[in-house]
Design an enzyme around this catalytic site. Structure first.
Site, PDB file in Angstrom:
ATOM      1  N   SER A 144      20.556 -21.768 -23.357  1.00  0.00           N
ATOM      2  CA  SER A 144      19.998 -20.941 -22.285  1.00  0.00           C
ATOM      3  C   SER A 144      18.505 -21.184 -22.087  1.00  0.00           C
ATOM      4  O   SER A 144      17.801 -21.612 -22.991  1.00  0.00           O
ATOM      5  CB  SER A 144      20.296 -19.472 -22.561  1.00  0.00           C
ATOM      6  N   LYS A 176      22.320 -21.296 -28.474  1.00  0.00           N
ATOM      7  CA  LYS A 176      20.948 -21.727 -28.738  1.00  0.00           C
ATOM      8  C   LYS A 176      20.049 -21.114 -27.663  1.00  0.00           C
ATOM      9  O   LYS A 176      20.002 -21.585 -26.531  1.00  0.00           O
ATOM     10  CB  LYS A 176      20.815 -23.255 -28.688  1.00  0.00           C
ATOM     11  N   SER A 182      16.900 -28.386 -17.627  1.00  0.00           N
ATOM     12  CA  SER A 182      16.456 -29.484 -16.763  1.00  0.00           C
ATOM     13  C   SER A 182      17.564 -30.517 -16.516  1.00  0.00           C
ATOM     14  O   SER A 182      18.503 -30.650 -17.297  1.00  0.00           O
ATOM     15  CB  SER A 182      15.250 -30.178 -17.383  1.00  0.00           C
ATOM     16  N   PRO A 188      17.293 -33.884 -16.686  1.00  0.00           N
ATOM     17  CA  PRO A 188      17.390 -34.926 -17.731  1.00  0.00           C
ATOM     18  C   PRO A 188      18.142 -34.439 -18.978  1.00  0.00           C
ATOM     19  O   PRO A 188      18.942 -35.195 -19.549  1.00  0.00           O
ATOM     20  CB  PRO A 188      15.930 -35.236 -18.071  1.00  0.00           C
ATOM     21  N   THR A 189      17.901 -33.208 -19.396  1.00  0.00           N
ATOM     22  CA  THR A 189      18.591 -32.705 -20.592  1.00  0.00           C
ATOM     23  C   THR A 189      20.093 -32.601 -20.345  1.00  0.00           C
ATOM     24  O   THR A 189      20.910 -32.988 -21.181  1.00  0.00           O
ATOM     25  CB  THR A 189      18.032 -31.328 -21.007  1.00  0.00           C
ATOM     26  N   GLU A 233      23.392 -25.712 -14.792  1.00  0.00           N
ATOM     27  CA  GLU A 233      22.569 -25.360 -13.639  1.00  0.00           C
ATOM     28  C   GLU A 233      21.187 -25.886 -13.926  1.00  0.00           C
ATOM     29  O   GLU A 233      20.614 -25.624 -14.966  1.00  0.00           O
ATOM     30  CB  GLU A 233      22.567 -23.840 -13.459  1.00  0.00           C
ATOM     31  N   GLU A 242      10.711 -31.069  -8.537  1.00  0.00           N
ATOM     32  CA  GLU A 242      10.565 -29.695  -8.987  1.00  0.00           C
ATOM     33  C   GLU A 242       9.262 -29.551  -9.765  1.00  0.00           C
ATOM     34  O   GLU A 242       8.958 -30.358 -10.627  1.00  0.00           O
ATOM     35  CB  GLU A 242      11.751 -29.331  -9.888  1.00  0.00           C
ATOM     36  N   SER A 264      19.285 -13.386  -5.704  1.00  0.00           N
ATOM     37  CA  SER A 264      20.711 -13.138  -5.527  1.00  0.00           C
ATOM     38  C   SER A 264      21.159 -12.039  -6.490  1.00  0.00           C
ATOM     39  O   SER A 264      20.596 -11.876  -7.566  1.00  0.00           O
ATOM     40  CB  SER A 264      21.515 -14.405  -5.791  1.00  0.00           C
TER      41      SER A 264
HETATM   42  C1  LIG Z   1      15.451 -21.531 -15.484  1.00  0.00           C
HETATM   43  O1  LIG Z   1      14.620 -22.492 -16.056  1.00  0.00           O
HETATM   44  C2  LIG Z   1      15.173 -23.769 -16.252  1.00  0.00           C
HETATM   45  C3  LIG Z   1      14.130 -24.613 -16.930  1.00  0.00           C
HETATM   46  O2  LIG Z   1      13.976 -24.196 -18.241  1.00  0.00           O
HETATM   47  C4  LIG Z   1      15.626 -24.338 -14.941  1.00  0.00           C
HETATM   48  O3  LIG Z   1      16.190 -25.592 -15.124  1.00  0.00           O
HETATM   49  C5  LIG Z   1      16.620 -23.386 -14.322  1.00  0.00           C
HETATM   50  O4  LIG Z   1      16.988 -23.858 -13.064  1.00  0.00           O
HETATM   51  C6  LIG Z   1      16.071 -21.986 -14.188  1.00  0.00           C
HETATM   52  N1  LIG Z   1      17.152 -21.099 -13.792  1.00  0.00           N
HETATM   53  C7  LIG Z   1      16.983 -20.051 -13.014  1.00  0.00           C
HETATM   54  C8  LIG Z   1      18.173 -19.264 -12.679  1.00  0.00           C
HETATM   55  O5  LIG Z   1      15.898 -19.732 -12.597  1.00  0.00           O
END
Ligand SMILES: *[C@@H]1O[C@H](CO)[C@@H](O)[C@H](O)[C@H]1NC(C)=O
Ligand SMILES: *[C@@H]1O[C@H](CO)[C@@H](O)[C@H](O)[C@H]1NC(C)=O
Length: 558
Positions: free
Chosen positions: A208, A233, A287, A289-290, A314, A447, A513
């Site tokens: 997360s 994690k 991210s 890449p991860t 996501e 981004e 949302s």
């Molecule tokens: C939260 O942060 C991560 C980066 O750590 C990003 O990839 C993700 O899109 C973000 N998610 C939301 C719902 O804001």
């Protein structure tokens, strides 16, 4: 996003036996509603409780162990979570689980899996409903304060996340899980057919992000609700609030070994979970890449797994506000200020590209700059007028700083407001508004994840071409908004931007949302929450805002 993993089922045809009994009888009895967002105005009990909880955290460092089964474990790899707006304050001391401990967690969860999965869904749901009630009542202030101090959120940003959204996730997930049992195939006498919804065979790894306390609870909680066992994690920079959520789940009745709380170094965790033959799912937010790296690791190990792991990820966005010349300027201004700058732009849904027609630009620019001067950046716990606080950590600060340097040196970019940053006390970045002459400047594509908004001004009669630009400029497709009063334009934009966003707003900002109202998800590089659930189709959620947006400030800030 709040759907439990509905793709895990087996179809059992039971001949003559009456298996109708397996069905949940009270599916319609479980009624849930969105948790109200409290106002925190002067003198309100919620404001008082929050202020007390914030005071309790002052100068405190909470020690947070790894929890494997019922056992609290400390390793020698000690880490700290710093308060973003005051990095001299260590809010949590925790330790990384090593490979051996992670493997132990995997074994322990596998041993607990069968019994948990056989538990009726209604019993599992009960635990999450209880946790939601605790969050809604006695534990609300604690979790909000920990989210504010640890993740640098303001009152309202903590409230919509750690209280409202997390409570909604737990309640709606419980309701959906229970209702799912009611979805049954056709039976033709003399046989009856039934679906048993079961957990995946193996363990799910939940990874997360820092930016939403609610996402941690959901990424780990949703699979558990559906009968899975989970290695969670949490993010290093959301440890304090994540641990509070974990404790609440346990106190609400979650048995040990269902969710293992294992802070860990990213690569160590990734290598260990993808290296286990029992991996059956990865639930990820972070991210691109991860996520790609994890996906590749899974592909490499494919021959070793007992089941094909489900991957849900996501991964962020480069979200747009497209303004047509028929737009309501006030809505554009307040919607954009909130979307671009709330939580310092550190939401996947934050607006970072604004397209404005030349005819409206003088007016919109004037209003944006005027309001920009009123945005207060600072310590959100000391001064409730703070609109946003520091960005999450040194790494993030350095990345944004580089973008600001790029903005200064690129011939296509002009800084209209802000652009300074200072990390002496906390990782503070001023809200920054830029204008780009080049709609394909890197800053319009990539981004940034910070309080940086880039505006592209287009000729009014080129609005169709500009919509194409909006669609084709970045690899992301998470959220976006169109501001227009002209209904034909709204219709046309909706068609042209069909694949440019998962959540598409009309005359409303691209963030915010609400569970059950605007289900959340994206496509393209933004990833997709529940890839296998939609039968190959992907969704676009469209929301129309019917009344103009109000002030960008909240009542409690006065
Ligand atoms: C939260 O942060 C991560 C980066 O750590 C990003 O990839 C993700 O899109 C973000 N998610 C939301 C719902 O804001
Ligand atoms: C991941 O979590 C979401 C909730 O955020 C849930 O809907 C989904 O089923 C989970 N997927 C897996 C593979 O665990």
């Amino acid at each position: 996003p709040s759907m439990g993993g509905g793709d895990r089922h087996s179809l059992i045809s039971e001949g003559h036996r009456d298996s109708g009994k397996l069905r949940w009888k009270h599916a319609s009895a479980l009624k849930v509603a969105n948790e109200p967002v409290l106002a925190f105005t002067q003198g309100s009990p919620e404001r008082e409780a929050l202020q007390k909880a914030l005071k309790d955290l002052k100068g405190q460092t909470e020690a947070i162990p790894c929890v494997v089964g019922d056992e609290e474990v400390w390793t020698s790899d000690v880490q700290y979570q710093l308060s973003p707006f005051n990095h001299g304050h260590k809010v949590a001391k925790f330790c990384y689980a090593d490979k051996a401990l992670l493997n132990k967690a995997i074994e322990a969860s596998l041993a607990a899996r069968k019994e948990w999965d056989l538990k009726p869904v209604a019993d599992r749901a009960q635990i999450f409903l209880k946790a939601a009630d605790m969050l809604s009542g006695p534990r609300r202030a604690e979790v909000l304060a920990k989210t504010m101090v640890g993740q640098g959120k303001t009152v309202i940003q903590a409230e919509i996340d750690a209280a409202a959204e997390l409570i909604d996730f737990f309640r709606f997930n419980a309701k959906f899980a229970v209702e799912l049992e009611g979805e049954q195939p056709i039976s033709v006498p003399p046989s009856t057919n039934s679906v048993i919804y079961r957990g995946l065979e193996g363990f799910v790894a939940a990874i997360s992000p820092f930016n939403f306390t609610a996402i941690g609870g959901n990424l780990a909680g949703a699979p558990a609700l559906m009968g899975n066992v989970v290695l969670w994690k949490p993010s290093d920079t959301a440890m304090l609030a994540s641990y509070a959520v974990y404790r609440i789940l346990r106190e609400a009745g979650l048995p040990p070994n269902i969710i293992q709380f294992v802070p860990a170094d990213g690569p160590t965790f990734g290598d260990t979970v993808t290296g286990s033959e029992h991996l059956c799912g990865i639930n990820f937010t972070g991210s691109v890449p991860t996520f790609k790296h994890l996906w590749k690791q899974v592909a490499q190990n494919l021959d070793h797994y007992r089941t094909f792991p489900r991957l849900a990820g996501e991964c962020g966005g480069k979200n747009f506000h497209f303004v047509h010349c028929s737009a309501d300027v006030d809505s554009v201004v307040s919607g954009t200020l909130r979307s671009a700058f709330e939580y310092g732009g550190q939401k996947c849904s934050a607006c970072s590209r604004l397209y404005v027609p030349r005819s409206l630009w003088p007016q919109i620019k004037g209003r944006l700059l005027e309001e920009h001067g009123r945005i207060k950046v600072g310590d959100p716990t000391e001064d409730f007028r703070t609109f946003f606080s520091a960005v999450i950590d040194a790494k993030s600060f350095a990345r944004i700083k580089k973008w600001l340097e790029h903005a200064r040196s690129s011939p296509s970019l002009t800084i209209l407001a802000g652009g300074k940053c200072d990390d002496s006390v906390g990782y503070f970045v001023e809200p920054c508004i830029l204008e780009s002459k080049d709609p394909r400047e890197p800053i319009m594509k990539e981004e940034i994840f910070g309080p940086v908004l880039t505006v592209y001004v287009y000729p009014d009669d080129k609005y169709r071409e500009t919509l194409q630009l909006v669609d084709g400029t970045t690899s992301y497709a998470l959220t976006g908004a169109v501001f227009a009063q002209d209904k034909d334009v709204v219709q046309e934009a909706t068609k042209m931007l069909r694949n440019a966003a998962g959540n598409f707003y009309v005359n409303d900002k691209s963030t915010g949302s609400v569970v059950g109202q605007q289900p959340f998800g994206g496509a393209r590089a933004s990833g997709e929450w529940v890839p296998s659930q939609r039968g190959g189709a992907t969704c676009e959620y469209v929301q129309f805002q019917l009344s103009p947006l109000g002030d960008w400030r909240y009542a409690y800030m006065q």
